[in-house]
Scaffold this motif. Structure first.
Motif, PDB file in Angstrom:
ATOM      1  N   LYS A 235      -6.651 -23.878 -26.581  1.00  0.00           N
ATOM      2  CA  LYS A 235      -6.024 -22.633 -26.136  1.00  0.00           C
ATOM      3  C   LYS A 235      -5.660 -22.692 -24.668  1.00  0.00           C
ATOM      4  N   ALA A 236      -4.463 -22.216 -24.352  1.00  0.00           N
ATOM      5  CA  ALA A 236      -3.998 -22.209 -22.970  1.00  0.00           C
ATOM      6  C   ALA A 236      -4.681 -21.127 -22.169  1.00  0.00           C
ATOM      7  N   PRO A 237      -4.745 -21.285 -20.851  1.00  0.00           N
ATOM      8  CA  PRO A 237      -5.141 -20.144 -20.012  1.00  0.00           C
ATOM      9  C   PRO A 237      -4.047 -19.094 -20.129  1.00  0.00           C
ATOM     10  N   VAL A 238      -4.304 -18.056 -20.911  1.00  0.00           N
ATOM     11  CA  VAL A 238      -3.252 -17.120 -21.276  1.00  0.00           C
ATOM     12  C   VAL A 238      -2.778 -16.336 -20.054  1.00  0.00           C
ATOM     13  N   TYR A 239      -1.490 -16.026 -20.051  1.00  0.00           N
ATOM     14  CA  TYR A 239      -0.912 -15.191 -19.000  1.00  0.00           C
ATOM     15  C   TYR A 239      -1.699 -13.900 -18.857  1.00  0.00           C
ATOM     16  N   GLN A 240      -2.106 -13.585 -17.659  1.00  0.00           N
ATOM     17  CA  GLN A 240      -2.859 -12.373 -17.386  1.00  0.00           C
ATOM     18  C   GLN A 240      -1.956 -11.325 -16.743  1.00  0.00           C
ATOM     19  N   ALA A 241      -1.787 -10.198 -17.419  1.00  0.00           N
ATOM     20  CA  ALA A 241      -0.988  -9.117 -16.848  1.00  0.00           C
ATOM     21  C   ALA A 241      -1.739  -8.505 -15.673  1.00  0.00           C
ATOM     22  N   PRO A 242      -1.028  -8.025 -14.661  1.00  0.00           N
ATOM     23  CA  PRO A 242      -1.687  -7.412 -13.501  1.00  0.00           C
ATOM     24  C   PRO A 242      -2.537  -6.206 -13.912  1.00  0.00           C
ATOM     25  N   GLU A 243      -3.642  -5.989 -13.191  1.00  0.00           N
ATOM     26  CA  GLU A 243      -4.507  -4.851 -13.464  1.00  0.00           C
ATOM     27  C   GLU A 243      -3.745  -3.547 -13.264  1.00  0.00           C
ATOM     28  N   ARG A 244      -4.030  -2.584 -14.117  1.00  0.00           N
ATOM     29  CA  ARG A 244      -3.320  -1.314 -14.055  1.00  0.00           C
ATOM     30  C   ARG A 244      -4.234  -0.181 -13.618  1.00  0.00           C
ATOM     31  N   LEU A 245      -3.816   0.542 -12.601  1.00  0.00           N
ATOM     32  CA  LEU A 245      -4.501   1.774 -12.234  1.00  0.00           C
ATOM     33  C   LEU A 245      -4.004   2.916 -13.111  1.00  0.00           C
ATOM     34  N   VAL A 246      -2.727   2.860 -13.471  1.00  0.00           N
ATOM     35  CA  VAL A 246      -2.134   3.815 -14.410  1.00  0.00           C
ATOM     36  C   VAL A 246      -1.987   3.081 -15.734  1.00  0.00           C
ATOM     37  N   SER A 247      -2.644   3.564 -16.758  1.00  0.00           N
ATOM     38  CA  SER A 247      -2.671   2.825 -18.017  1.00  0.00           C
ATOM     39  C   SER A 247      -1.480   3.120 -18.911  1.00  0.00           C
ATOM     40  N   THR A 248      -0.802   4.231 -18.676  1.00  0.00           N
ATOM     41  CA  THR A 248       0.224   4.625 -19.635  1.00  0.00           C
ATOM     42  C   THR A 248       1.302   5.482 -18.986  1.00  0.00           C
ATOM     43  N   ALA A 249       2.510   5.391 -19.503  1.00  0.00           N
ATOM     44  CA  ALA A 249       3.630   6.223 -19.048  1.00  0.00           C
ATOM     45  C   ALA A 249       4.713   6.181 -20.107  1.00  0.00           C
ATOM     46  N   PHE A 250       5.459   7.261 -20.206  1.00  0.00           N
ATOM     47  CA  PHE A 250       6.613   7.342 -21.121  1.00  0.00           C
ATOM     48  C   PHE A 250       7.853   7.583 -20.270  1.00  0.00           C
ATOM     49  N   SER A 251       8.911   6.843 -20.538  1.00  0.00           N
ATOM     50  CA  SER A 251      10.125   7.011 -19.747  1.00  0.00           C
ATOM     51  C   SER A 251      11.357   6.742 -20.591  1.00  0.00           C
ATOM     52  N   THR A 252      12.433   7.452 -20.286  1.00  0.00           N
ATOM     53  CA  THR A 252      13.711   7.198 -20.935  1.00  0.00           C
ATOM     54  C   THR A 252      14.678   6.497 -19.985  1.00  0.00           C
ATOM     55  N   VAL A 253      14.160   5.990 -18.884  1.00  0.00           N
ATOM     56  CA  VAL A 253      14.972   5.277 -17.889  1.00  0.00           C
ATOM     57  C   VAL A 253      14.380   3.895 -17.669  1.00  0.00           C
ATOM     58  N   LYS A 254      15.202   2.866 -17.750  1.00  0.00           N
ATOM     59  CA  LYS A 254      14.713   1.499 -17.647  1.00  0.00           C
ATOM     60  C   LYS A 254      14.001   1.215 -16.338  1.00  0.00           C
ATOM     61  N   GLY A 255      14.510   1.780 -15.247  1.00  0.00           N
ATOM     62  CA  GLY A 255      13.953   1.469 -13.937  1.00  0.00           C
ATOM     63  C   GLY A 255      12.663   2.185 -13.616  1.00  0.00           C
ATOM     64  N   VAL A 256      12.205   3.029 -14.527  1.00  0.00           N
ATOM     65  CA  VAL A 256      10.964   3.793 -14.312  1.00  0.00           C
ATOM     66  C   VAL A 256      10.028   3.507 -15.476  1.00  0.00           C
ATOM     67  N   ASN A 257       8.905   2.846 -15.206  1.00  0.00           N
ATOM     68  CA  ASN A 257       7.974   2.503 -16.267  1.00  0.00           C
ATOM     69  C   ASN A 257       6.574   2.339 -15.700  1.00  0.00           C
ATOM     70  N   VAL A 258       5.609   2.097 -16.575  1.00  0.00           N
ATOM     71  CA  VAL A 258       4.217   2.029 -16.155  1.00  0.00           C
ATOM     72  C   VAL A 258       3.975   0.866 -15.208  1.00  0.00           C
ATOM     73  N   ASP A 259       4.661  -0.247 -15.416  1.00  0.00           N
ATOM     74  CA  ASP A 259       4.479  -1.374 -14.507  1.00  0.00           C
ATOM     75  C   ASP A 259       5.016  -1.049 -13.124  1.00  0.00           C
ATOM     76  N   GLY A 260       6.137  -0.329 -13.061  1.00  0.00           N
ATOM     77  CA  GLY A 260       6.689   0.073 -11.771  1.00  0.00           C
ATOM     78  C   GLY A 260       5.733   0.980 -11.018  1.00  0.00           C
ATOM     79  N   LEU A 261       5.111   1.921 -11.732  1.00  0.00           N
ATOM     80  CA  LEU A 261       4.130   2.805 -11.100  1.00  0.00           C
ATOM     81  C   LEU A 261       2.969   2.006 -10.521  1.00  0.00           C
ATOM     82  N   ASN A 262       2.494   1.044 -11.300  1.00  0.00           N
ATOM     83  CA  ASN A 262       1.362   0.248 -10.840  1.00  0.00           C
ATOM     84  C   ASN A 262       1.727  -0.664  -9.676  1.00  0.00           C
ATOM     85  N   GLN A 263       2.946  -1.154  -9.665  1.00  0.00           N
ATOM     86  CA  GLN A 263       3.382  -1.980  -8.533  1.00  0.00           C
ATOM     87  C   GLN A 263       3.387  -1.165  -7.249  1.00  0.00           C
ATOM     88  N   VAL A 264       3.847   0.079  -7.339  1.00  0.00           N
ATOM     89  CA  VAL A 264       3.846   0.954  -6.171  1.00  0.00           C
ATOM     90  C   VAL A 264       2.418   1.229  -5.708  1.00  0.00           C
TER      91      VAL A 264
END
Length: 480
Positions: A235-264
Motif C-alpha cells: 500500500k502506498a503512503p496515501v494522499y493526506q487531505a489537509p486538516e479541516r477546521l470547518v468540516s462541511t459547507a454547501f455552495s452553488t458557486v465553484k469558487g466557494v467551498n469547504v476547502d476554500g474556507l479552510n485555506q483561509v
C-alpha cells in the motif's frame, strides 16, 4: 442578518461534504485491470487501471480530490492527466483525452452518488430518475419513476451509477409528501440476470440486466476488504487531505467551498489570530454549525432558483420543523448579504457567481479592524465590517464573503452562549449599534479577524468575546 446589497446571480456546481468524505476515506489500490477492484471494493479503494506505482496513484489521487472538493472542470483534469502521465512516463491504454474523461466522470459521479446515498437516509421512499445520457439505455428509461421504500432490496443492486456514463439519479420522498401528493409505490422491477465473463481471469459473474458489470452495488456499502487487502500488499503512503477546521459547507458557486474556507482559516492560523481560529473550529464542531452559500436568485422564497436547489439544500441540512425553503431563502433577499436564526444550526451567505475564496486577502482582512477603528476615531464610523472591505479593499466581495460568514457565525455564537444583552460599549460600526444581536455579530467578526486590533479599540470587548465563545462551547459540551 448581515448588511445589504443588490447583486445578480447564475447557477454553479453543488459540491458537498459527504461526497468529499467518501473519496478521501479510500485506500490506494494498484491494479492492472479495472476488474481487479470489483463492485464494493470501489467503496474503499481508489485505483486507476494499469497504474501500479505508488507515487503515480497518489498524483492521480490529488488531481481527483481537487476536482471533487474544489469543483475543477474536466478540461482542467485533462491537463493534469497529461502532466502526470508525462511526469511518470506512464504508458496507458486508450487516448489520453478519453482515459482522463473516464477517470474524471467515474470518480466524480460515484463519489457524488455515495454522498447522495448518505443524504437520502432521511427519506422513507426513493424515486429513480433517468438521467440525460447521450445514449439512453432502454432499461434505465424503463426504471424511470420507480418509487420504492428505501429498504427495498432492489436498491442494493440498482442504486446509480449503473454503468459507464450513466447519469441516473435518486430522489427522496418523505411519508408526508407521499400522502400529500397521493403517490403510491410501484412494483419492484424484476428484469432477471445475465452472465458476464471477465476475459482476463475467465471468471463468470451474474450481473443484473441493464447494469454494466461491476456497477451492481451501492456506493456506500461495506467494501470487499479481503480482496482489496490482497491487492494492496504494498500500500502506498496515501494522499493526506489537509486538516479541516470547518468540516462541511454547501455552495452553488465553484469558487466557494469547504476547502476554500479552510485555506483561509489556515492562513489566519499563521497569525496572532490562531487562538481565535482554533476556538471557532471547536465551536463549529461541537454545535455542528453548517454553512450554506447561495446566489441571489436562489435566495428568494418564490424564485425558480430557490426551488431548483431545495432538495439539495434540504439533504445537506439537518431535519427541521421549518418548510425547507425557509431554511435558505428569505423575502428581503435582494437587500441582505446573509442571515441565520436562533432556531437554526446553520448560516446562509449570499455570494456572486464570480466569488472565489482563493482571492481572499488575509492581510487585508487583518487590517480591517484597525481601519474600522480609524473611521470611528474620525467621528465617521462605517456602516459595517463587510461594507468596509467591499468598498475600500482590493479583494472586494471575495474577502467580503468571509466577513459576512463570520458575521452570521457571530450570531450563532451569541445564540449558543444564551443570547446575553450587549454590554454598554460603543460599537466599531453603525450596524453594530442597531441592536444587541448585530453588536455581537459585528464584534465577533472583528474578534476573530484581529483580536489585538479589537483590544486596541476596547480591551473589554476583546475580553468579553473570549468569555462568550468559551461559554458557547461549554453550552454545547454540556448538551452533548
Amino acid at each position: 442578518m448581515a448588511d445589504k446589497e443588490v447583486n445578480s446571480a447564475r447557477y454553479g456546481s453543488l459540491p458537498f461534504e459527504q461526497q468529499i468524505s467518501f473519496f478521501r476515506n479510500k485506500l490506494n489500490v494498484p491494479t492492472e485491470s479495472w476488474t481487479e477492484l470489483w463492485r464494493h471494493g470501489h467503496n474503499s479503494g481508489f485505483s486507476v487501471a494499469g497504474a501500479m506505482k505508488d507515487d503515480l496513484l497518489n498524483d492521480f489521487r490529488r488531481a481527483v480530490d481537487a476536482a471533487i472538493a474544489d469543483g475543477k472542470s474536466l478540461t482542467w483534469f485533462k491537463k493534469e492527466f497529461n502532466h502526470i502521465v508525462a511526469k511518470h512516463g506512464w504508458e496507458h491504454t486508450g487516448k489520453a483525452s478519453w482515459r482522463a474523461k473516464v477517470i474524471f466522470d467515474t470518480n466524480m459521479r460515484q463519489s457524488y452518488n455515495a454522498g447522495r446515498y448518505e443524504q437520502l437516509q432521511q427519506f422513507e421512499y426513493w424515486r429513480y430518475a433517468h438521467g440525460d445520457s447521450r445514449y439512453p439505455r432502454e432499461m434505465h428509461l424503463k426504471w424511470h419513476g420507480t418509487l420504492l421504500p428505501k429498504s427495498d432490496a432492489w436498491w442494493q443492486t440498482h442504486f446509480p451509477q449503473n454503468g459507464w456514463g450513466c447519469k441516473c439519479r435518486i430522489y427522496g420522498v418523505s411519508q408526508s409528501e407521499l400522502e400529500r401528493k397521493g403517490l403510491t409505490t410501484t412494483a419492484t422491477p424484476n428484469d432477471g440476470m445475465r452472465e458476464w465473463e471477465d476475459k482476463t481471469t475467465g471468471e463468470v459473474h451474474q450481473v443484473p440486466k441493464g447494469i454494466d458489470p461491476g456497477f451492481d452495488y451501492i456506493p456506500m456499502r461495506d467494501a470487499n476488504q479481503a480482496k482489496q487487502q490482497q491487492l494492496a500488499e504494498k500500500k502506498a503512503p496515501v494522499y493526506q487531505a489537509p486538516e479541516r477546521l470547518v468540516s462541511t459547507a454547501f455552495s452553488t458557486v465553484k469558487g466557494v467551498n469547504v476547502d476554500g474556507l479552510n485555506q483561509v482559516l489556515r492562513a489566519f492560523s499563521t497569525t496572532s489570530s490562531a487562538p481565535q481560529v482554533a476556538k471557532l473550529g471547536e465551536f463549529l464542531n461541537i454545535h455542528d454549525i453548517r454553512s450554506v452559500f447561495v446566489k441571489q436568485a436562489e435566495m428568494g422564497l418564490y424564485n425558480k432558483g430557490a426551488k431548483d436547489i431545495q432538495q439539495a439544500v434540504q439533504g445537506y441540512l439537518k431535519p427541521s420543523e421549518f418548510s425547507p425553503r425557509y431554511l435558505y431563502a428569505i423575502r428581503g433577499y435582494k437587500n441582505t448579504r446573509g442571515f441565520t436564526s436562533k432556531h437554526f444550526d446553520h448560516v446562509v451567505v449570499k455570494v456572486a457567481s464570480t466569488t472565489k475564496l482563493s482571492k481572499v486577502d488575509v492581510n487585508e482582512l487583518r487590517q480591517l479592524v484597525a481601519l474600522a477603528h480609524e473611521f470611528y476615531k474620525r467621528g465617521k464610523p462605517e456602516f459595517s465590517m463587510s461594507h468596509i472591505v467591499r468598498t475600500y479593499g482590493e479583494s472586494k466581495g471575495h474577502s467580503g464573503t468571509i466577513v459576512t460568514w463570520l458575521h452570521e457565525l457571530g450570531h450563532q455564537v451569541h445564540y449558543k452562549a444564551g443570547g446575553p444583552s450587549a454590554p454598554a460599549f460603543q460599537g466599531l460600526t453603525r450596524y453594530g449599534g442597531t441592536n444587541s444581536a448585530e453588536w455581537h455579530a459585528e464584534h465577533f467578526a472583528a474578534w476573530l479577524l484581529n483580536r489585538n486590533a479589537l483590544a486596541e479599540f476596547n480591551a473589554d470587548i476583546a475580553n468579553y468575546f473570549d468569555k462568550l465563545v468559551e461559554q458557547a462551547i461549554a453550552n454545547g459540551a454540556n448538551n452533548g
